[in-house]
Write an enzyme that holds these catalytic residues in place. Sequence first.
Site, mmCIF file in Angstrom:
data_model
loop_
_atom_site.group_PDB
_atom_site.id
_atom_site.type_symbol
_atom_site.label_atom_id
_atom_site.label_comp_id
_atom_site.label_asym_id
_atom_site.label_seq_id
_atom_site.Cartn_x
_atom_site.Cartn_y
_atom_site.Cartn_z
ATOM 1 C CE LYS A 22 64.904 29.179 55.192
ATOM 2 N NZ LYS A 22 66.166 29.735 54.657
ATOM 3 C CG ASP B 191 63.234 32.343 57.721
ATOM 4 O OD1 ASP B 191 63.083 33.186 56.821
ATOM 5 O OD2 ASP B 191 64.336 31.829 58.002
ATOM 6 C CB VAL C 11 70.067 22.550 65.586
ATOM 7 C CG1 VAL C 11 70.021 23.853 66.382
ATOM 8 C CG2 VAL C 11 69.043 21.564 66.141
ATOM 9 C CB SER D 102 59.522 24.700 60.171
ATOM 10 O OG SER D 102 58.502 23.948 59.548
#
Length: 286
Positions: A10, A136, A95, A104
Amino acid sequence: MKYSVKAPAKINLSLDVCHKREDGYHEVEMVMTTIDLADRIELSTHERDEITIESSGGYVPSDSRNLAYQAADLLKKTFNRSEGLHITIDKHIPVSAGLAGGSSDAAATLKGLNYMWDLGLSLDELAELGSQIGSDVAFCVYGGTAIATGRGEKIQRISSPPPCWVVLAKPSIGVSTADVYRNLNLDQIEHPNIDQMVDAIESKDYEAICASLGNVLESVTLNEYPEVRHIKKQMERLGADGVLMSGSGPTVFGLAVHETRAQRIYNGLRGFCNEVYMVRMLGESE
């Protein structure tokens, strides 16, 4: 049994911090959207009642620190599953980059196991579970484009932005999200106009989207990490339509409608930054 799930990254088109909450977290308001840079999660069951992690990327923990591990462990305990699980992460999202790669992966694991174990959970239920793992994860369960509030776990889905190219560059440094929030001076930041960004997205106004980009965390990261500021200036110099740091950094992204311009930005950044990506904005849930 094996099952494979895509885990897209994202970017934050807008990120505002409202105030610090009594629980120690910050109240945020963000507009996030997915891009076509993704990890691939493969889930396979085995007889031993344990969770094992294998990753193609360096610096990815293979134990309970891994968010995909935590997602699998949460579902195993919540639904009393006794079978073991092996999680293979084909890593493409950098990362600690501000792109929600770990979140995710966790969301993809939740969705994949929901299918494999026939749990019958809705996206809303998966997102609620995911919010226990990280701020998230709920957004990553839904994907697409959304307004995120609270500490990031309250999701209001909105229309997708118009299609465009996204060039991302991550310098070879790490940024502590906790330190960035700790050093944020809420009295001196310029707050982005979230409503203006949402209106621009809903009306598919690409120019207004570029004009509405904003991230209050830049006020900390760009000052403390000159490499990030340099990348942002280079993207602007190379002609990106809009440039912004994603999350707490250090990744910076630039938007471009035309592939030729995106390619020029990509080529220009490759000269001094190792991790550069040129992808499409997804914007819609897959």
